[in-house]
Design a protein around this motif. Structure first.
Motif, PDB file in Angstrom:
ATOM      1  N   UNK A 179      21.660  27.777 -67.193  1.00  0.00           N
ATOM      2  CA  UNK A 179      22.603  27.491 -68.269  1.00  0.00           C
ATOM      3  C   UNK A 179      22.867  28.781 -69.030  1.00  0.00           C
ATOM      4  N   UNK A 180      24.131  29.024 -69.362  1.00  0.00           N
ATOM      5  CA  UNK A 180      24.453  30.114 -70.287  1.00  0.00           C
ATOM      6  C   UNK A 180      25.620  29.668 -71.157  1.00  0.00           C
ATOM      7  N   UNK A 181      26.207  30.585 -71.917  1.00  0.00           N
ATOM      8  CA  UNK A 181      27.234  30.167 -72.884  1.00  0.00           C
ATOM      9  C   UNK A 181      28.491  29.629 -72.200  1.00  0.00           C
ATOM     10  N   UNK A 182      28.604  29.845 -70.873  1.00  0.00           N
ATOM     11  CA  UNK A 182      29.806  29.349 -70.181  1.00  0.00           C
ATOM     12  C   UNK A 182      29.605  27.972 -69.546  1.00  0.00           C
ATOM     13  N   UNK A 183      28.368  27.499 -69.490  1.00  0.00           N
ATOM     14  CA  UNK A 183      28.167  26.162 -68.932  1.00  0.00           C
ATOM     15  C   UNK A 183      26.798  25.957 -68.304  1.00  0.00           C
ATOM     16  N   UNK A 184      26.696  24.814 -67.604  1.00  0.00           N
ATOM     17  CA  UNK A 184      25.459  24.420 -66.921  1.00  0.00           C
ATOM     18  C   UNK A 184      25.703  24.486 -65.418  1.00  0.00           C
ATOM     19  N   UNK A 185      24.715  24.949 -64.668  1.00  0.00           N
ATOM     20  CA  UNK A 185      24.927  25.187 -63.242  1.00  0.00           C
ATOM     21  C   UNK A 185      23.741  24.696 -62.419  1.00  0.00           C
ATOM     22  N   UNK A 186      24.028  24.322 -61.172  1.00  0.00           N
ATOM     23  CA  UNK A 186      22.982  23.945 -60.223  1.00  0.00           C
ATOM     24  C   UNK A 186      23.236  24.731 -58.938  1.00  0.00           C
ATOM     25  N   UNK A 187      22.188  25.390 -58.469  1.00  0.00           N
ATOM     26  CA  UNK A 187      22.319  26.248 -57.282  1.00  0.00           C
ATOM     27  C   UNK A 187      22.259  25.411 -56.004  1.00  0.00           C
ATOM     28  N   UNK A 188      23.253  25.590 -55.139  1.00  0.00           N
ATOM     29  CA  UNK A 188      23.259  24.954 -53.818  1.00  0.00           C
ATOM     30  C   UNK A 188      23.441  26.084 -52.801  1.00  0.00           C
ATOM     31  N   UNK A 189      22.515  26.205 -51.861  1.00  0.00           N
ATOM     32  CA  UNK A 189      22.604  27.341 -50.939  1.00  0.00           C
ATOM     33  C   UNK A 189      23.529  27.030 -49.773  1.00  0.00           C
ATOM     34  N   UNK A 190      24.391  27.996 -49.479  1.00  0.00           N
ATOM     35  CA  UNK A 190      25.410  27.769 -48.461  1.00  0.00           C
ATOM     36  C   UNK A 190      25.255  28.719 -47.285  1.00  0.00           C
ATOM     37  N   UNK A 191      24.258  29.577 -47.355  1.00  0.00           N
ATOM     38  CA  UNK A 191      24.085  30.509 -46.244  1.00  0.00           C
ATOM     39  C   UNK A 191      22.730  31.160 -46.303  1.00  0.00           C
ATOM     40  N   UNK A 192      22.402  31.853 -45.252  1.00  0.00           N
ATOM     41  CA  UNK A 192      21.153  32.610 -45.259  1.00  0.00           C
ATOM     42  C   UNK A 192      21.361  33.932 -44.551  1.00  0.00           C
ATOM     43  N   UNK A 193      20.482  34.867 -44.878  1.00  0.00           N
ATOM     44  CA  UNK A 193      20.609  36.172 -44.238  1.00  0.00           C
ATOM     45  C   UNK A 193      20.206  36.078 -42.768  1.00  0.00           C
ATOM     46  N   UNK A 194      20.729  37.007 -41.994  1.00  0.00           N
ATOM     47  CA  UNK A 194      20.391  37.040 -40.584  1.00  0.00           C
ATOM     48  C   UNK A 194      19.175  37.914 -40.344  1.00  0.00           C
ATOM     49  N   UNK A 195      18.568  37.716 -39.191  1.00  0.00           N
ATOM     50  CA  UNK A 195      17.385  38.478 -38.802  1.00  0.00           C
ATOM     51  C   UNK A 195      17.776  39.329 -37.604  1.00  0.00           C
ATOM     52  N   UNK A 196      17.525  40.615 -37.659  1.00  0.00           N
ATOM     53  CA  UNK A 196      17.784  41.473 -36.504  1.00  0.00           C
ATOM     54  C   UNK A 196      16.666  42.505 -36.409  1.00  0.00           C
ATOM     55  N   UNK A 382      24.787  29.736 -53.263  1.00  0.00           N
ATOM     56  CA  UNK A 382      23.836  30.850 -53.196  1.00  0.00           C
ATOM     57  C   UNK A 382      23.467  31.154 -51.764  1.00  0.00           C
ATOM     58  N   UNK A 383      22.644  32.168 -51.622  1.00  0.00           N
ATOM     59  CA  UNK A 383      22.218  32.665 -50.316  1.00  0.00           C
ATOM     60  C   UNK A 383      20.691  32.623 -50.264  1.00  0.00           C
ATOM     61  N   UNK A 384      20.144  32.199 -49.130  1.00  0.00           N
ATOM     62  CA  UNK A 384      18.690  32.223 -48.930  1.00  0.00           C
ATOM     63  C   UNK A 384      18.361  33.514 -48.188  1.00  0.00           C
ATOM     64  N   UNK A 385      17.332  34.241 -48.648  1.00  0.00           N
ATOM     65  CA  UNK A 385      17.061  35.538 -48.007  1.00  0.00           C
ATOM     66  C   UNK A 385      16.246  35.384 -46.719  1.00  0.00           C
ATOM     67  N   UNK A 386      15.464  34.308 -46.615  1.00  0.00           N
ATOM     68  CA  UNK A 386      14.693  34.064 -45.396  1.00  0.00           C
ATOM     69  C   UNK A 386      15.478  33.159 -44.451  1.00  0.00           C
ATOM     70  N   UNK A 387      14.804  32.668 -43.418  1.00  0.00           N
ATOM     71  CA  UNK A 387      15.489  31.807 -42.458  1.00  0.00           C
ATOM     72  C   UNK A 387      15.013  30.369 -42.582  1.00  0.00           C
TER      73      UNK A 387
END
Ligand SMILES: [Zn+2]
Length: 448
Positions: A179-196, A382-387
């Motif tokens: 939450x900040x002065x612009x509103x309330x938020x909930x994080x939903x992850x839509x991707x993750x980093x790749x492993x190479x 958001x993005x997940x850094x692991x797999x």
């Protein structure tokens, strides 16, 4: 028993079953959690299937057939394994699932037996409601997420796609509120980093260790290569999703604005607490971590062979060629002296990182379900850094989001430190929120 009590009870039993996956084929024993969930979901209307990729590595698929074969199907996917513990670091029994001051303690309480339990309860609630969803509803309790999915999601996609197929999938992990002065938020992850992951083979010429002057020593070259990789500073990639995520953080507006500027990012990151800094750095950069070195034969012999393992994590959409270009820049004139082997990448043969669209029926359903619990809250990608196992479904073309809903007083930095850490636990209100969220998502998904 209320649905909320059922989630608590299931979570307790899932933790006590100790399905610890240490990465060996013989570990996991996920049949215990699979059998438990199979017993729980044995209801009219639910079709149950199980399969074992290896003895004991059992996964469960529950499917409730929708009323309209044309309607999109939805899968709730939760893994049933957990990572090992170091018991000496815990304040309470890591497999006791004790309820202490409103929190259930134990390995898996947040990763992710809490979600798996609440998904099973949602499945049962929908089945017992008497009204069939428009599209099929699937609950997939999968083994072996914690060691990369070889005996779980990967095996299932390759051998039992007909059982687990779904257009849309919800899995770990989302639901942190801010939450900040612009509103309330909930994080939903839509991707993750790749492993190479790359193995760098660095060669030199053997000789007597008593005469190092002018020698072609592979270890000395490797040391310089490690130094260059450590010093390499790739440019940040700040996407629209990044900016939305930053705008939702509970940070001063001035710091948020610098975090959204390529020029000011490096300094702004250094002002965050260390856990947040490394997380947000990883979400905005391709990362290179030299973590294993092997080489040399004998103390009195000049080293002629070194292997260096690099853990490389790519950004969504980044290709192996682009990773090569990074390495060429980082290594400079030493690039030509190194042989490179790719020894692990995901998803295989495709773009190295996976992400899903943040629009459409699934996204909108999660947004409305979140609003029912938290009126006025906006969901932020958001993005997940692991797999996670999400990549196996994404590779098959499914849209996958990392969802959930946590108590608004859960502090994100402290919460993330419990993943694979000591003193893993979940508060009961968060369990209730997750249970209701899945029920509401199924409801809104089938109305849209
Ligand atoms: Zn997990």
């Amino acid at each position: 028993m209320s649905k909320f009590n059922e989630t608590q009870e299931l979570l307790t039993q899932l933790i006590r079953n100790e399905c610890v996956n240490d990465g060996s084929v013989a570990s996991g024993h996920e049949y215990k959690n699979s059998d438990l969930l199979e017993g729980y979901l044995g209801l009219p209307g639910i079709k149950l299937d199980t399969f074992e990729s290896q003895p004991g590595r059992k996964s469960l698929v529950a499917r409730l057939e929708g009323s309209n074969p044309e309607a999109s199907s939805l899968c709730l996917m939760g893994h049933t394994d957990v990572v090992p513990v170091s018991p000496e670091g815990w304040k309470h029994d890591p497999f006791g699932a004790e309820l202490i001051d409103g929190e259930i303690w134990g390995r898996g309480a947040i990763d992710m037996l809490n979600l798996t339990a609440s998904m099973a309860v949602a499945m049962k609630q929908v089945a017992m409601s008497g009204s069939r969803p428009a599209g099929d509803l699937v609950f997939f309790a999968v083994a072996d997420e914690e060691a990369g999915g070889t005996y779980g999601a990967k095996y299932a996609v390759e051998n039992h796609w007909d059982l687990i197929a779904a257009d849309c999938v919800l899995t770990e992990y989302g639901g942190i509120q801010s939450e900040n002065e612009t509103g309330k938020f909930v994080l939903i992850n839509a991707g993750e980093k790749g492993v190479d992951w790359r193995r760098l083979i660095i060669k030199g010429k053997p000789g007597h260790g008593s005469r190092p002057y002018g020698a072609d020593n592979a270890l000395v070259k490797a040391a310089e290569i490690v130094r260059r990789i450590d010093q390499y500073r790739p440019n940040p990639v700040l996407t629209d999703q990044w900016k939305r995520r930053i705008d939702s953080l509970d940070l001063p507006a001035e710091l948020r604005s610098r975090l959204s500027s390529e020029a000011a990012l490096a300094e702004a990151l250094s002002e965050l607490d260390p856990g947040d800094a490394s997380f947000f750095h990883a979400c905005s950069h391709t990362t290179f971590s030299p973590n294993v070195i092997e080489g040399g034969t004998k103390t009195n012999t000049i080293c002629d062979h070194v292997e260096l393992h690099l853990d490389i994590r790519s950004l969504p959409g980044e290709t192996p060629d682009e990773i090569d270009a990074h390495l060429r820049t980082a290594l400079g004139d030493l690039y030509g002296e190194v042989e490179f082997e790719r020894f692990l990448d995901t998803p295989a043969n495709k773009e190295l990182a996976s992400s899903s669209e943040v629009k459409g029926k699934l996204w909108d359903s999660v947004a409305s379900a979140v609003q029912r619990a938290e009126p006025g809250a906006t969901i932020v990608p958001g993005l997940i850094t692991g797999g996670t196992d999400a990549r196996f479904y994404r590779e098959m073309g499914s849209q996958v989001l990392g969802a959930g809903l946590l108590n608004s007083n859960v502090d994100s930095s402290e919460f993330y430190s419990r993943f694979h850490g000591h003193n893993e636990r979940i508060d009961l209100h968060s369990l209730d929120l997750a249970t209701q969220l899945w029920i509401d998502v199924v409801d809104t998904f089938n109305q849209n």
